[in-house]
Write an enzyme that holds these catalytic residues in place. Structure first.
Site, PDB file in Angstrom:
ATOM      1  N   ARG A 175      45.065  25.444  -5.928  1.00  0.00           N
ATOM      2  CA  ARG A 175      44.843  26.344  -6.778  1.00  0.00           C
ATOM      3  C   ARG A 175      46.006  27.079  -7.693  1.00  0.00           C
ATOM      4  NH1 ARG A 175      39.697  29.452  -3.797  1.00  0.00           N
ATOM      5  NH2 ARG A 175      38.155  26.941  -3.894  1.00  0.00           N
TER       6      ARG A 175
ATOM      7  N   TYR B  77      28.547  30.546 -26.971  1.00  0.00           N
ATOM      8  CA  TYR B  77      28.693  31.069 -27.841  1.00  0.00           C
ATOM      9  C   TYR B  77      30.040  30.774 -28.700  1.00  0.00           C
ATOM     10  CZ  TYR B  77      25.122  34.065 -26.949  1.00  0.00           C
ATOM     11  OH  TYR B  77      24.322  34.591 -26.583  1.00  0.00           O
TER      12      TYR B  77
ATOM     13  N   HIS C 220      36.715  19.456 -10.966  1.00  0.00           N
ATOM     14  CA  HIS C 220      37.127  20.737 -10.576  1.00  0.00           C
ATOM     15  C   HIS C 220      35.541  21.563  -9.878  1.00  0.00           C
ATOM     16  CE1 HIS C 220      39.777  24.209  -9.721  1.00  0.00           C
ATOM     17  NE2 HIS C 220      39.093  25.287 -10.612  1.00  0.00           N
TER      18      HIS C 220
END
Length: 867
Positions: free
Chosen positions: A32, A122, A78
């Site tokens: 990570r 969006y 993921h």
């Protein structure tokens, strides 16, 4: 079936906690938080880019919804929250976060004001051309290893075949368990040049690489102060880089209102929130922690950033700006910690080791790509060889196929009769009839010949390391031509670094301080020597109520010590004083030094080195003198250092540099002088916070106006002259014998009269006496303005209260006795008067050539005399 009691496995709590925590820590570190040193990416970034590559979202394809990409990454690679993936995607599209963005975003992707991006449903995205060219190129050519995804249903790359040192290009930051990384971004062209230099010269040093990569290059521009933090980071992997925004002082014209000074901020330090910084400045102004600001507004638009900070009329712009640097995020530090994964282990790497890791990975990538291309070329040529065998025996092969009972038997007969492999036999059986034409046969032969040459070239690449390095250099050159751009962050000199001083010419300069606290620096070479009794040229643009207070000459590398009337000393390097033209007023000294309003600078002194043999001799207006070791002033704090303790109503007035073998010459306004030794008998050394002893006994209405130092050889000459009866108190004006070769005492009055007097005419006395007369005044209202010790080859610079400067040769001034009235040195206008006098010693080269003959280092700073 086992009972619950039987399923309980007793274990040691300490061992279980240690093992579980270690597994968790390594999972966070490797999976990570820390980037891989080879491609500079964390797993989440690598998976996003690879998923977009698989979706075909290249720079020449239409945008796709970010939600589609996030879903692809979550479903295949993921298994974490969608917010983490989208945040990582957004950051790779922000041009104020990434030096070279990897994703091209369409829509609201946040701003430098810390505005959040629009929802992923969006916004749209696609890969930047840089990502395809430098990170994902050749990923299908078996250049990197692939591993199973979280459920084993897909394969994902362990690392991307990066062609650029991405870890340094865009930097990285992350907090793992027990460790963290924080790597700044850099300029792509500089990194490419550094890698090429490392290829050509493997033994290149980090210092040499720093000539190609001078420091980080932040996407928001700004400035970096000094190179020491950069040097530490590149040498050791850790360092602190001071970042500063770009701000200029401008005059804003306002219709119907007086013009105002304003600070215009056009660039911010990296990762600084613009809206947050403006809000903090406003809060500090409201809380009266920042003075001098009347208004602040953000005028930024699509053309760039512009923050306007309007100032009050009585504010000093430079002081306000310095406070902004000190108290707001307009200046902050970037803590460099170049920690990354090397072979799966976290390592702290400097600049060269990091580039070496990338170069080794690039060599491995080219090698694997070449092996893949060689294998593919050999496989294709193998098929073509089968075609050529079939074309050479075309009629027999066609007859064999037509006579065969089925496909397996035909394939077997081809293999048995013509020695073909199974792949070649299958290819011949699948061959279309149009390939049997003469033209197609020629094409097959031509392709075969090209493949043979290609195979030889690929084998040569694998056999020779230099060929691989040539390929790397060529590909880097192509990337530089396409993706390089100018540097954005400017690295400014840090005033306290010796390495920066070496970049500044050590030239002779004059430093001028006015009565109202303005200071500037001018090259001495800008003032040519003039004849005696001329009017001179303007040396400063003066206000009617201002006058020159201090005037010295020194070298730009010298330390300039400023002493206030309250006995406090401050320090600057001479080159730190802003340079101005002869007609410029200068800048307020309070912009350079933290001098309280109630303090006044009364003495300025230049020091080249803080040696143990030298002392500072201080004289107060009340007549107290003391001697303190110069080494006690080698580390002057930013807010000043106490130099002397004063009685109530007394003020520190003169400070000079001397040695115990020297002597002091002190003059009063009424023309009296006293000459006594600076040895420990007459003037024992005292610490900084002490008062001193009485210097001279003055007549009623008289006051001290000057002090200078005579070197030891001169003192010996005076002693010998006194013993021979040459030094006397005679009032004979023609008695000026024995002083043709200097040194001399230069006596100058406020009305512009002056003379040279042999030092032998000032016999040694005991401290606290009345002294001897130095000059006879022509007018009753005249007064002594300067009393200096000068040598052959020196030049003189005089400045009046109105800022008129004249430069003269010492040799042009006549030698006279003590009672003589002197000659005209400078013609003065009206009520103007001599304000300050400075001696210009020979140039630095001349001083070095004559070093053996010098007996005193006092010429590094000229004497200052002003009222």
């Amino acid at each position: 079936m086992a009972t619950p009691e039987e399923r309980i496995v007793p274990t040691d709590l300490r061992n279980e906690m240690s093992r579980s925590y270690l597994e968790y820590a390594m999972s966070v570190i490797v999976g990570r938080a820390l980037p891989d040193a080879r491609d500079g990416l964390k797993p989440v970034h690598r998976r996003i880019l690879y998923a977009m590559h698989e979706l075909g979202l290249t720079a020449d394809r239409p945008f796709r919804k970010c939600a589609r990409v996030v879903g692809e990454v979550l479903g295949k690679y993921h298994p974490h929250g969608d917010t983490a993936v989208y945040d990582a995607l957004v950051r790779m599209a922000q041009d104020f976060s990434m030096r070279s963005p990897l994703i091209n975003g369409h829509g609201n992707f946040g701003s430098i004001d810390n505005d959040p991006p629009a929802a992923m449903r969006y916004t749209e995205c696609r890969l930047q051309s840089l990502s395809s060219d430098s990170l994902l190129q050749d990923i299908e050519s078996e250049t990197v290893d692939f591993a199973d995804n979280f459920d084993g249903s897909q394969q994902e790359p362990v690392v991307l075949p990066s062609r650029l040192p991405q870890l340094l290009l865009n930097g990285s930051s992350g907090i793992a368990v027990g460790m963290a990384t924080n790597i700044p971004p850099h300029n792509p062209g500089e990194l490419i040049d550094a890698v090429i230099a490392l290829i050509h010269t493997p033994e290149i040093s980090t210092a040499e690489l720093m000539e190609l990569v001078p420091g980080p290059d932040f996407p928001t521009g700004g400035q970096i102060l000094g190179r020491s933090g950069i040097r530490d980071a590149y040498m050791t992997g850790r360092g602190s880089v001071t970042m500063r925004g770009v701000a200029n002082i401008e005059t804003i014209e306002q219709r119907g209102r007086p013009d105002r000074e304003a600070i215009i901020i056009t660039e911010l330090p990296y990762q600084t929130n613009k809206a947050g910084m403006i809000e903090r400045i406003a809060e500090m102004v409201n809380e009266r922690r920042l003075d001098g600001i009347s208004d602040i507004r953000d005028e930024s638009d699509r053309d760039g950033m512009r923050i306007v900070i309007e100032l009050k009329r009585d504010a000093y712009p430079r002081v306000v700006l310095n406070n902004l640097y000190k108290q707001t995020p307009l200046q902050n530090n970037f803590g460099v910690n170049m920690l990354s994964l090397v072979n799966g282990e976290p390592q702290l790497l400097g600049l060269k080791p990091m580039l070496e890791v990338f170069l080794d990975f690039r060599i491995e990538t080219i090698t694997r790509r070449t092996q893949y291309e060689l294998r593919k070329a050999q496989e294709r040529d193998h098929i073509l060889q089968g075609y050529l065998i079939a074309l050479a025996n075309l009629d027999a092969v066609i007859a064999l196929i037509r006579a065969a009972a089925d496909t397996p038997s035909a394939k077997q007969e081809l293999m048995d009769i013509y020695g073909l492999s199974e792949l070649q036999a299958d290819a011949i059986l699948q061959m279309q009839l149009r390939r049997l034409t003469a033209l197609e046969a020629d094409k097959i032969q031509q392709e075969h010949e090209e493949l043979v040459a290609r195979i030889e070239d690929l084998e040569d690449i694998l056999a020779r390391r230099e060929r691989i390095l040539e390929i790397i250099v060529t590909e880097l050159g192509e990337l530089k031509a396409k993706h390089d751009d100018p540097r954005r962050t400017v690295i400014e000199l840090d005033e306290g670094e010796l390495t920066d001083i070496s970049l500044i010419a050590n030239e002779q300069v004059a430093i001028l301080v006015t009565d109202q606290g303005y200071i500037k620096r001018m090259p001495v070479a800008s003032f040519e020597a003039q004849s005696r009794a001329t009017r001179g040229k303007a040396g400063a643009k003066m206000r009617e109520d201002d006058a020159v207070q201090h005037f010295i000459t020194c070298y730009t590398h010298d330390h300039v010590l400023f002493f206030s009337d309250r006995g406090v000393t401050y320090s600057l390097r001479a080159y730190q004083v802003p340079e101005g033209s002869r007609v410029a007023r200068g800048v307020p000294i309070v912009q350079m030094l933290p001098i309280p309003k109630e303090e006044v600078i009364t003495s300025v002194l230049a020091v080249r080195e803080f040696t143990d043999e030298d002392y500072l001799v201080m004289l107060t207006r009340g007549g107290y003198v003391k001697k303190t070791a110069l080494s006690a002033f080698s580390n002057i704090r930013t807010n000043g250092l106490i130099a002397i303790s004063l009685e109530d109503g007394d003020h520190l007035r003169w400070v000079r540099l001397a040695r115990t073998t020297d002597s002091l010459l002190i003059g009063s306004r009424q023309g009296m002088t006293i000459h006594f030794k600076a040895d420990d008998d007459q003037l024992r050394p005292l610490g900084r916070p002490t008062r001193g002893v009485r210097a001279m006994n003055l007549r009623d209405g008289d006051e001290l106006i000057s002090m200078d130092i005579l070197p030891s050889q001169v003192v010996e000459a005076v002693i010998q002259a006194t013993a021979a009866g040459q030094a006397s108190d005679s009032d004979d004006e023609d008695d000026a014998s024995g002083g043709e070769n200097g040194p001399w005492v230069l006596v100058i009055t406020a009305s512009g009269l002056g003379k040279r007097v042999p030092v032998s005419k000032f016999r040694l006395q005991n401290r606290a006496g009345m002294g001897l007369m130095a000059i006879k005044f022509r007018k009753e209202d005249d007064a002594l303005a300067a009393l200096l010790v000068v040598n052959e080859g020196d030049e003189l610079m005089l400045i009046t209260h109105r800022g008129i400067i004249i430069r003269q040769r010492i040799g042009d001034i006549s030698i006279q006795s003590r009672p003589a009235t002197g000659v005209r040195l400078q013609r003065l206008d009206g009520d103007d008067a001599i304000a300050a006098v400075a001696v210009v010693p020979p140039t630095l080269q001349d001083a070095e050539d004559a070093e053996d003959s010098e007996v005193n280092d006092d010429e590094t700073g000229a004497v200052v005399e002003a009222e």
